[in-house]
Design an enzyme around this catalytic site. Structure first.
Site, PDB file in Angstrom:
ATOM      1  CD  GLU A  61      -5.433  -2.384   0.897  1.00 35.45           C
ATOM      2  OE1 GLU A  61      -5.035  -1.798   1.913  1.00 35.45           O
ATOM      3  OE2 GLU A  61      -5.619  -1.801  -0.194  1.00 35.45           O
ATOM      4  CB  THR A 114      -0.920   0.017   1.233  1.00 39.88           C
ATOM      5  OG1 THR A 114      -0.113   0.092   2.419  1.00 39.88           O
ATOM      6  CG2 THR A 114      -1.768  -1.241   1.296  1.00 39.88           C
ATOM      7  CE  LYS A 153     -20.921  13.676  13.449  1.00 40.57           C
ATOM      8  NZ  LYS A 153     -20.907  12.467  14.314  1.00 40.57           N
ATOM      9  CD1 TRP A 196     -22.614  11.961   8.408  1.00 41.48           C
ATOM     10  CD2 TRP A 196     -20.462  12.420   8.745  1.00 41.48           C
ATOM     11  NE1 TRP A 196     -22.189  11.174   9.449  1.00 41.48           N
ATOM     12  CE2 TRP A 196     -20.869  11.433   9.685  1.00 41.48           C
ATOM     13  CE3 TRP A 196     -19.149  12.869   8.772  1.00 41.48           C
ATOM     14  CZ2 TRP A 196     -20.008  10.900  10.631  1.00 41.48           C
ATOM     15  CZ3 TRP A 196     -18.287  12.328   9.719  1.00 41.48           C
ATOM     16  CH2 TRP A 196     -18.716  11.348  10.626  1.00 41.48           C
TER      17      TRP A 196
END
Length: 543
Positions: free
Chosen positions: A331, A185, A436, A441
């Site tokens: 992944e 990654t 937030k 949101w």
């Protein structure tokens, strides 16, 4: 009762035999900067055998790791075939990692041999001595090897290493569940983590890439993988081209918009894959230098970050090129979803599907969960973290790193979004990037896509920053066209009828470049750090 079918392993070797045999006359073209060089798949297969013999002589006898530090070119494709097919493990080193991260992943993977493009020697040479398990560097291309030799490692020339080796190799029978390749990654938080692809997972991923509901690679195609071969196997496109019998066009280091447009015009690829940044650069170059023809591209697979609707519409309306959004990660091998609107979708709903990350391809299951791990409904309204599972989705990281990323057989992706009743996923943020504000949101992704639709905006990144009243508020970091005069209030006005009022950023900064991660995504951690350190000149519309 059991089936009567033959048990034939699903391996990279099988892809190689098919591609270099049945489709042996198809071509691989590599850009050189002043032209192109060409090989047939059959010749690549012969060279793969020669490389396998050479690696045997260098002590690669089992599942030892052989690393690559290379661009997208014919020699890299050869390693893609030779290393897994001889029973070793291909480790594609990300050339854009920090030096200490390169050393970390090479040492954790216990790489033995590194195939190095000499144009990248300046990046590897400073850390080569600290790669504890590496004993040999195979230098590909032209250039000085002296800085590499100073590391104390053996340095050999690729052409000399394979010269005289047999073009036939006794490829071993391989258990399809053993490792074929590994990729790390990008390591935006902590050290990178290793993902190990099996032969079986790579074969199945290649098959779904070729399906019409995947990327749809077929024998009539000429494939241009701009996405690096050191990042998630170039989204599986090199293997898919071999499986389908499609020609390959490999750009090597020539990734600027001018060079890519030249490749499309002269080599006429039909299918390409790259992150939105690349296509944004191409779009702006075409606007500044009109008259080029890129219409040979029937499909551009685009992912890595959200693809702006404005970018897709521009290519479709002006250049007759379809950009389709896909979603995945290292992944997930990486293909997990594709944004193909359902058949019969009315025209007024078409783009609503196109701007999503798409539906899971067959083999991948997806769900969203709340902060307590409860599964949320696929109603297009509930928002939660996306989790996925499937035969090419990793079930763990190498050496068991970060077990918190796995939830009872599901991979926690770190992406936040919603899923509708048809399974279409719409991502609203990364879990670490959600804003937030006052308990509600705000989607940084949607704000970015809306901003980039402004005709004078080249790039835009949005992050949450501390706010005394609302806890967090969005900061917009904007790159505008050279010579354009755009003010923060202009952009607020532009957004006013496109998002709810309380989403509108009050804080703005105009920059010449937005920091990016090693895989081309906005580096929001760095953006927040620069804001906190006062490195940005911020225009505050609250005052």
């Amino acid at each position: 009762m059991y089936g009567t079918m033959q048990e034939v392993p699903l391996t990279i070797t099988a892809i190689m035999r098919h591609g270099c045999g049945i489709h042996g006359l198809r071509t691989v073209t590599t850009a050189t900067g002043d032209g192109y060089r060409h090989s047939s798949y059959r010749e690549v297969g012969h060279q793969a055998a020669q490389l396998a013999h050479a690696l045997r002589r260098l002590g690669i006898a089992g599942d030892e790791r052989v690393a690559t530090f290379m661009w997208n070119n014919t020699e890299h494709l050869t390693a893609y075939l030779a290393v897994p097919s001889m029973g070793a493990v291909l480790h594609t080193l990300n050339i854009r990692l920090m030096p200490e991260q390169i050393a970390y992943v090479a040492n954790e993977a216990e790489d033995r041999v590194v195939l190095l493009d000499l144009s990248l020697a300046g990046l590897l040479a400073p850390v080569l001595a600290s790669l504890d398990t590496v004993h040999t560097v195979i230098a590909v291309g032209e250039g000085d090897t002296t800085p590499l030799e100073e590391s104390g490692k053996a340095v050999l020339r690729y052409a000399e290493v394979i010269d005289g080796e047999s073009t036939e190799f006794d490829w071993p029978d391989i258990d399809e569940n053993t490792a074929a390749a590994m990729c790390y990654t990008s390591g935006t938080t902590g050290n990178p983590k290793g993902v190990v692809y099996s032969h079986r997972s790579s074969y199945l991923h290649t098959m779904v890439t070729c399906t019409a509901n995947g990327i749809g690679v077929g024998a009539a195609d000429r494939v241009l993988p701009i996405v690096p071969m050191f990042h998630a196997n170039a989204w599986g496109l090199p293997y898919a081209a071999l499986m389908a019998g499609a020609d390959l066009v490999l750009p090597d280091r020539h990734l600027d918009a001018r060079s890519l447009i030249h490749m499309v015009e002269n080599l006429r690829p039909t299918l390409a894959g790259a992150v939105p940044t690349i296509w944004n650069d191409v779009m702006h170059h075409l606007e500044k230098d009109p008259g080029h023809d890129v219409s040979s591209l029937r499909l551009v697979a685009c992912g890595g970050s959200a693809v702006p609707e404005s970018l897709m519409r521009t290519f479709e309306d002006k250049h007759h090129v379809q950009i389709r959004q896909l979603w995945g990660m290292t992944e997930t091998s990486p293909l997990a979803t594709m944004a193909w609107p359902p058949p019969g979708t009315p025209d007024d709903q078409h783009w609503a599907y196109r701007v999503t990350q798409g539906q899971p391809v067959c083999g991948v299951e997806a769900r969203i969960v709340d902060d307590d791990g409860h599964v949320l409904p696929n109603d297009g309204k509930a928002v939660g973290e996306v989790e996925v599972r499937g035969p090419w989705i990793t079930g763990s990281y190498y050496r068991g790193r970060d077990e918190s990323k796995f939830d009872s057989g599901w991979l926690r992706t770190g992406d936040v979004g919603r899923v509708d009743e048809r399974g279409f996923i719409t991502l609203t943020d990364r879990a670490k990037d959600v804003i937030k504000s006052g308990g509600e949101w705000i989607s940084s992704v949607e704000l970015e896509n809306r901003l980039i639709a402004h005709p004078d905006v080249v790039e835009a990144a949005v992050v949450g920053v501390p706010d005394e009243r609302w806890q967090e508020r969005p900061l917009a970091v904007v790159v505008v066209e050279e010579g354009a005069t755009v003010e923060a209030n202009d952009l607020r006005t532009f957004l006013a009828d496109k998002v709810v009022r309380w989403w509108l950023p009050e804080r703005w900064t105009f920059v010449t470049e937005i920091p990016r991660t090693s895989v081309g995504k906005y580096d929001k951690k760095t953006i927040r750090s620069r804001y906190a350190d006062g490195d940005y000149r911020v225009i505050d519309e609250r005052s």
